[in-house]
Design an enzyme around this catalytic site. Sequence first.
Site: not given
Length: 383
Positions: A98-99, A228
């Site tokens: 994630d990210h 998100h």
Amino acid sequence: MPLVPLRPVLEATATYGYAQGAFNVNAVAQAKAVIEIHEIFRSAAILQGADLANGFMGGRIDFANATLTDKQKGAKNIADAVKKYAEESPIPVVLHLDHGRDFDSVKAAVDGGYTSVMIDGSSLPYDENVELTREVVKYAHARGVSVEGELGVLAGVEDHVFAATSTYTNPMQAVDFFRKTGVDCLAVSYGTMHGASKGKDVKLRREIVIAIKECLMHEGIFGVLVSHGSSTVPQYIVDEINGLGGDIQNAYGIPLPELKQVIPHGVGKINVDTDIRLAVTRNLRELFRDRPELRDSGSIGEMYRLLRENPSAFDPRVFLPPIMDTVMYGNIPDDDVRAACECVEAGVREVVGTLIVEFGSVGKAPLVEQKTLADMAEFYAKN
């Protein structure tokens, strides 16, 4: 079964019209609980390790300052844990970054055992975002690893991701982004926010999602949209934390009806982190209330001090450093640590189980086509 890439899970959501929750984990106990609750509901599972979560799992307590070496170590630790519990599981399990903040962070995750990655170039000028994402796609797809990009900026705070205001995703630009980068899915900005303070009664810009999906279909481009900043921030958990000595103010999430309305329009992956943090924090506070003798435990007594000294904190990474060996490797040296881990697992199961039902993935695990990384590498090479 072995970990699977994200793409087949996305294809099932697109074909059958439901969404998969994607749940962030920061400890072996959390990974274990996420997989177990998905097994109960016969749902595929998407576990997420954020870029800085890899730093934390690499032993870096001040994870905001994690180095690439920390992230490499942590990526392997979390991948080893997820593989361990997925190996005997009857459901497909995805481990997703994630990210990811740069190419090196993404490479650390892929090399460590992740089967899906996100590269977040949303803060860059459009052309630079395209170029960075394309570079990641080339590296990851050659190894069968799925890729998520991001276009548009979400307000709020999550680890190193911060923005004061939102910039909504341009639907036409989103189609161009899919075409130029070859990503499997795209995180879009349509009114959600990172963090626990999203504001009361949030209304999502559903028309943005609808427009992107309609344009993709018109152009014949496969692409699943990702939501998100989608934690629901259950108010009962916030109230319970505050009743146990916490001090969490102005915490409001995305209403479930708003999230569920976008699922039929192409949102197939919904990211949730804050809800898990809140439930785990509440459970730890309850543990020390119900078992006061543990406040002086040689193993976990320090966790009680951290809870007491940080009433407004709800990120378990604030309270877990006293048991880092357990966090990183799942080792349980005594019954006191076991009690803490059981609290962590119960909190995860509570919120994740609820959202599996709400997002519609119950019973859908058999619908996911079983494809290995090698299968997907071949698929990407042909396409």
